[in-house]
Design an enzyme around this catalytic site. Structure first.
Site, short mmCIF file in Angstrom:
data_model
loop_
_atom_site.label_atom_id
_atom_site.label_comp_id
_atom_site.label_asym_id
_atom_site.label_seq_id
_atom_site.Cartn_x
_atom_site.Cartn_y
_atom_site.Cartn_z
N CYS A 180 54.14 5.10 -13.90
CA CYS A 180 52.96 5.59 -14.61
C CYS A 180 52.79 7.10 -14.43
CB CYS A 180 51.70 4.89 -14.10
SG CYS A 180 51.75 3.10 -14.23
C1 BEZ Z 1 54.87 1.85 -11.75
O1 BEZ Z 1 54.21 2.64 -12.41
O2 BEZ Z 1 55.85 2.23 -11.12
C2 BEZ Z 1 54.50 0.41 -11.69
C3 BEZ Z 1 53.18 0.02 -11.77
C4 BEZ Z 1 52.85 -1.31 -11.70
C5 BEZ Z 1 53.85 -2.26 -11.56
C6 BEZ Z 1 55.16 -1.86 -11.51
C7 BEZ Z 1 55.50 -0.53 -11.59
#
Ligand code: BEZ
Length: 257
Positions: free
Chosen positions: A91
Protein backbone atom coordinates in the site's frame (compact mmCIF):
# COMPACT_ATOMS: atom_id res chain seq x y z
CA UNK A 1 -49.64 1.24 3.97
CA UNK A 2 -46.59 3.14 5.19
CA UNK A 3 -46.19 0.80 8.14
CA UNK A 4 -46.63 -2.21 5.82
CA UNK A 5 -43.79 -0.94 3.58
CA UNK A 6 -41.69 -0.24 6.60
CA UNK A 7 -42.15 -3.71 8.09
CA UNK A 8 -41.45 -5.52 4.82
CA UNK A 9 -38.47 -3.29 4.12
CA UNK A 10 -37.08 -4.04 7.55
CA UNK A 11 -37.72 -7.75 7.17
CA UNK A 12 -35.94 -7.82 3.80
CA UNK A 13 -33.04 -5.84 5.23
CA UNK A 14 -32.67 -8.23 8.13
CA UNK A 15 -32.88 -11.26 5.82
CA UNK A 16 -30.29 -9.69 3.55
CA UNK A 17 -27.97 -8.83 6.41
CA UNK A 18 -28.25 -12.36 7.78
CA UNK A 19 -27.66 -13.89 4.35
CA UNK A 20 -24.44 -11.87 3.96
CA UNK A 21 -23.66 -12.39 7.67
CA UNK A 22 -23.20 -8.65 8.24
CA UNK A 23 -22.58 -8.21 11.97
CA UNK A 24 -25.39 -6.47 13.83
CA UNK A 25 -22.96 -3.77 14.92
CA UNK A 26 -22.11 -2.91 11.30
CA UNK A 27 -23.16 0.36 9.74
CA UNK A 28 -26.18 -1.23 8.02
CA UNK A 29 -27.81 -1.77 11.38
CA UNK A 30 -26.27 1.24 13.13
CA UNK A 31 -26.52 4.05 10.64
CA UNK A 32 -29.91 3.70 8.97
CA UNK A 33 -32.19 5.22 11.58
CA UNK A 34 -35.66 3.71 12.13
CA UNK A 35 -37.19 7.06 11.09
CA UNK A 36 -35.32 7.00 7.78
CA UNK A 37 -36.14 3.34 7.20
CA UNK A 38 -39.85 4.14 7.47
CA UNK A 39 -39.56 6.35 4.37
CA UNK A 40 -37.43 3.99 2.32
CA UNK A 41 -39.28 2.71 -0.73
CA UNK A 42 -36.76 -0.11 -1.04
CA UNK A 43 -34.75 -1.92 1.60
CA UNK A 44 -31.20 -1.00 2.41
CA UNK A 45 -29.43 -3.40 0.10
CA UNK A 46 -25.90 -3.48 -1.14
CA UNK A 47 -26.00 -1.76 -4.54
CA UNK A 48 -25.15 -3.76 -7.65
CA UNK A 49 -22.28 -1.83 -9.17
CA UNK A 50 -22.56 -2.24 -12.89
CA UNK A 51 -20.64 -0.18 -15.41
CA UNK A 52 -22.91 2.73 -16.26
CA UNK A 53 -24.67 2.93 -12.89
CA UNK A 54 -24.41 6.10 -10.86
CA UNK A 55 -21.63 5.93 -8.30
CA UNK A 56 -23.42 5.53 -4.95
CA UNK A 57 -23.28 8.67 -2.83
CA UNK A 58 -22.05 8.72 0.76
CA UNK A 59 -20.77 11.09 3.39
CA UNK A 60 -17.36 10.40 4.90
CA UNK A 61 -14.51 11.72 6.98
CA UNK A 62 -11.36 12.29 4.96
CA UNK A 63 -7.89 13.63 5.60
CA UNK A 64 -9.12 16.85 3.99
CA UNK A 65 -12.36 17.19 5.94
CA UNK A 66 -15.86 15.77 5.78
CA UNK A 67 -17.27 15.24 2.30
CA UNK A 68 -20.48 14.46 0.50
CA UNK A 69 -19.06 12.27 -2.27
CA UNK A 70 -21.26 13.60 -5.09
CA UNK A 71 -20.50 17.18 -4.10
CA UNK A 72 -16.81 16.37 -3.93
CA UNK A 73 -16.97 14.83 -7.43
CA UNK A 74 -18.52 17.98 -8.89
CA UNK A 75 -18.26 17.66 -12.67
CA UNK A 76 -14.88 15.95 -12.70
CA UNK A 77 -13.61 12.55 -13.62
CA UNK A 78 -12.47 10.73 -10.50
CA UNK A 79 -10.81 7.61 -9.23
CA UNK A 80 -11.97 6.18 -5.94
CA UNK A 81 -9.47 3.59 -4.81
CA UNK A 82 -9.10 1.51 -1.68
CA UNK A 83 -6.10 -0.11 -0.04
CA UNK A 84 -6.07 -2.80 2.66
CA UNK A 85 -4.39 -0.91 5.49
CA UNK A 86 -2.10 1.99 6.42
CA UNK A 87 1.51 1.20 7.31
CA UNK A 88 1.66 -1.87 5.09
CA UNK A 89 4.36 -2.29 2.45
CA UNK A 90 2.51 -2.73 -0.87
CA UNK A 91 0.00 0.00 0.00
CA UNK A 92 2.84 2.40 0.82
CA UNK A 93 4.36 1.91 -2.64
CA UNK A 94 0.97 2.32 -4.32
CA UNK A 95 -0.09 5.51 -2.57
CA UNK A 96 3.37 6.96 -3.17
CA UNK A 97 3.07 6.22 -6.89
CA UNK A 98 -0.40 7.74 -7.17
CA UNK A 99 0.75 10.81 -5.23
CA UNK A 100 3.70 11.28 -7.59
CA UNK A 101 1.37 11.06 -10.61
CA UNK A 102 -0.78 13.97 -9.43
CA UNK A 103 0.14 16.08 -12.48
CA UNK A 104 -0.89 13.32 -14.91
CA UNK A 105 -4.30 13.00 -13.27
CA UNK A 106 -4.77 16.77 -13.11
CA UNK A 107 -4.00 17.07 -16.85
CA UNK A 108 -6.88 14.69 -17.48
CA UNK A 109 -9.26 16.48 -15.07
CA UNK A 110 -9.28 13.43 -12.78
CA UNK A 111 -9.63 13.82 -9.01
CA UNK A 112 -8.22 11.11 -6.77
CA UNK A 113 -9.55 9.87 -3.47
CA UNK A 114 -8.19 6.94 -1.47
CA UNK A 115 -9.85 4.82 1.21
CA UNK A 116 -9.09 2.30 3.90
CA UNK A 117 -10.73 1.21 7.12
CA UNK A 118 -8.15 3.07 9.22
CA UNK A 119 -8.95 6.24 11.12
CA UNK A 120 -7.85 9.80 10.38
CA UNK A 121 -5.07 9.74 12.95
CA UNK A 122 -3.54 6.69 11.28
CA UNK A 123 -3.91 8.16 7.78
CA UNK A 124 -2.21 11.38 8.87
CA UNK A 125 0.82 9.62 10.32
CA UNK A 126 1.11 7.23 7.38
CA UNK A 127 0.98 10.05 4.82
CA UNK A 128 4.15 11.44 6.42
CA UNK A 129 5.85 8.08 5.74
CA UNK A 130 4.58 7.98 2.15
CA UNK A 131 5.88 11.49 1.51
CA UNK A 132 9.25 10.61 2.97
CA UNK A 133 9.65 7.29 1.15
CA UNK A 134 8.34 8.41 -2.26
CA UNK A 135 9.78 11.92 -2.08
CA UNK A 136 6.36 13.41 -2.74
CA UNK A 137 3.56 15.44 -1.21
CA UNK A 138 0.40 13.37 -1.17
CA UNK A 139 -2.31 15.89 -1.92
CA UNK A 140 -5.50 13.89 -2.44
CA UNK A 141 -7.91 13.03 0.38
CA UNK A 142 -8.00 9.57 1.97
CA UNK A 143 -11.33 8.41 3.39
CA UNK A 144 -11.29 7.06 6.96
CA UNK A 145 -13.82 4.27 6.53
CA UNK A 146 -13.43 2.79 10.01
CA UNK A 147 -17.06 1.58 10.06
CA UNK A 148 -16.66 0.02 6.56
CA UNK A 149 -19.70 1.95 5.32
CA UNK A 150 -18.15 2.83 1.96
CA UNK A 151 -16.39 -0.54 1.74
CA UNK A 152 -19.81 -2.19 2.01
CA UNK A 153 -21.45 0.22 -0.40
CA UNK A 154 -18.78 -0.36 -3.06
CA UNK A 155 -18.23 -4.05 -2.19
CA UNK A 156 -14.54 -3.48 -1.46
CA UNK A 157 -14.05 -6.63 0.60
CA UNK A 158 -13.42 -10.30 -0.07
CA UNK A 159 -16.15 -12.91 0.26
CA UNK A 160 -14.54 -14.11 3.48
CA UNK A 161 -14.29 -10.62 4.97
CA UNK A 162 -17.92 -9.86 4.14
CA UNK A 163 -18.76 -12.32 6.91
CA UNK A 164 -16.87 -10.22 9.45
CA UNK A 165 -17.23 -6.77 7.99
CA UNK A 166 -16.44 -4.95 11.24
CA UNK A 167 -12.85 -6.13 11.11
CA UNK A 168 -12.48 -6.45 7.33
CA UNK A 169 -9.53 -5.13 5.38
CA UNK A 170 -10.49 -3.47 2.14
CA UNK A 171 -9.18 -4.97 -1.10
CA UNK A 172 -7.36 -2.95 -3.78
CA UNK A 173 -10.33 -1.58 -5.72
CA UNK A 174 -10.28 1.18 -8.33
CA UNK A 175 -13.47 2.84 -9.54
CA UNK A 176 -13.21 5.25 -12.44
CA UNK A 177 -16.13 7.69 -12.40
CA UNK A 178 -17.00 10.08 -15.21
CA UNK A 179 -18.29 13.68 -14.98
CA UNK A 180 -21.88 12.37 -15.09
CA UNK A 181 -21.02 10.34 -11.92
CA UNK A 182 -21.33 7.08 -13.83
CA UNK A 183 -19.08 4.12 -13.05
CA UNK A 184 -17.00 3.60 -16.16
CA UNK A 185 -14.42 1.04 -15.08
CA UNK A 186 -13.61 -1.08 -12.06
CA UNK A 187 -10.48 -2.98 -11.14
CA UNK A 188 -10.40 -5.34 -8.18
CA UNK A 189 -7.03 -6.59 -6.98
CA UNK A 190 -6.29 -8.81 -4.01
CA UNK A 191 -4.20 -7.48 -1.12
CA UNK A 192 -1.10 -9.35 -2.32
CA UNK A 193 -0.90 -7.68 -5.76
CA UNK A 194 0.07 -4.04 -6.15
CA UNK A 195 -1.71 -2.23 -8.95
CA UNK A 196 -0.20 -0.71 -12.11
CA UNK A 197 -0.60 3.06 -11.88
CA UNK A 198 0.16 3.46 -15.60
CA UNK A 199 -2.71 1.11 -16.42
CA UNK A 200 -5.09 3.37 -14.50
CA UNK A 201 -3.94 6.32 -16.61
CA UNK A 202 -4.11 4.25 -19.80
CA UNK A 203 -7.74 3.32 -19.28
CA UNK A 204 -8.63 6.92 -18.44
CA UNK A 205 -6.98 7.97 -21.73
CA UNK A 206 -8.97 5.32 -23.61
CA UNK A 207 -12.28 6.28 -21.98
CA UNK A 208 -11.76 10.01 -22.56
CA UNK A 209 -10.67 9.47 -26.18
CA UNK A 210 -13.61 7.16 -26.81
CA UNK A 211 -16.05 9.72 -25.41
CA UNK A 212 -14.54 12.52 -27.50
CA UNK A 213 -13.97 10.77 -30.82
CA UNK A 214 -16.33 7.78 -30.80
CA UNK A 215 -13.55 5.21 -31.23
CA UNK A 216 -12.52 2.10 -29.33
CA UNK A 217 -9.01 0.92 -28.44
CA UNK A 218 -7.39 -2.48 -29.05
CA UNK A 219 -5.40 -4.75 -26.77
CA UNK A 220 -2.41 -3.06 -25.13
CA UNK A 221 -3.30 0.27 -26.77
CA UNK A 222 -1.21 3.26 -25.78
CA UNK A 223 -1.75 6.94 -26.53
CA UNK A 224 -0.64 7.59 -30.15
CA UNK A 225 -1.37 4.04 -31.38
CA UNK A 226 -4.02 3.38 -34.02
CA UNK A 227 -7.56 3.10 -32.73
CA UNK A 228 -10.52 1.00 -33.86
CA UNK A 229 -13.58 2.17 -35.77
CA UNK A 230 -16.54 0.66 -33.87
CA UNK A 231 -18.94 -1.60 -35.77
CA UNK A 232 -21.71 1.02 -35.45
CA UNK A 233 -19.82 3.38 -37.80
CA UNK A 234 -19.70 2.66 -41.54
CA UNK A 235 -16.34 2.77 -43.30
CA UNK A 236 -17.66 5.62 -45.46
CA UNK A 237 -18.57 7.69 -42.40
CA UNK A 238 -15.30 6.78 -40.69
CA UNK A 239 -13.33 8.05 -43.70
CA UNK A 240 -15.26 11.32 -43.64
CA UNK A 241 -14.57 11.70 -39.94
CA UNK A 242 -11.02 10.40 -39.54
CA UNK A 243 -9.48 10.28 -43.04
CA UNK A 244 -7.65 7.06 -43.78
CA UNK A 245 -9.21 3.81 -42.60
CA UNK A 246 -7.24 0.54 -42.71
CA UNK A 247 -9.62 -2.37 -43.18
CA UNK A 248 -8.16 -5.70 -41.99
CA UNK A 249 -11.57 -7.40 -42.00
CA UNK A 250 -14.94 -5.75 -42.55
CA UNK A 251 -15.38 -5.84 -38.76
CA UNK A 252 -11.79 -4.81 -37.87
CA UNK A 253 -10.90 -1.35 -39.10
CA UNK A 254 -8.12 0.84 -37.77
CA UNK A 255 -7.69 4.58 -38.04
CA UNK A 256 -5.67 7.39 -36.50
CA UNK A 257 -7.03 10.17 -34.33
C1 BEZ B 1 0.56 -4.70 1.87
O1 BEZ B 1 0.25 -3.55 1.57
O2 BEZ B 1 1.73 -5.08 1.78
C2 BEZ B 1 -0.46 -5.66 2.35
C3 BEZ B 1 -1.55 -5.22 3.08
C4 BEZ B 1 -2.48 -6.13 3.53
C5 BEZ B 1 -2.33 -7.47 3.24
C6 BEZ B 1 -1.26 -7.89 2.49
C7 BEZ B 1 -0.33 -6.99 2.02
Amino acid sequence: MASHISRSALRTTAQFARSRAIPQSSFASQHVSPVFRRFLATPTEQPRLRLGTEAPNFSAKTTQGDIDFHQWLGGSWAILFSHPADFTPVCTTELGAFARMRGEFEKRNVKMIGLSANDLNSHGKWIADINELSDTTLSFPIIADADRKVAWLYDMVTEEDMKKLDTAFTIRAVFIIDPAKKLRLTMLYPASVGRNSREVLRVIDSLQLGDKKGVTTPIDWQVGDDVIVPPSVSTEDAKKKFGEVREVKPYLRYTKV
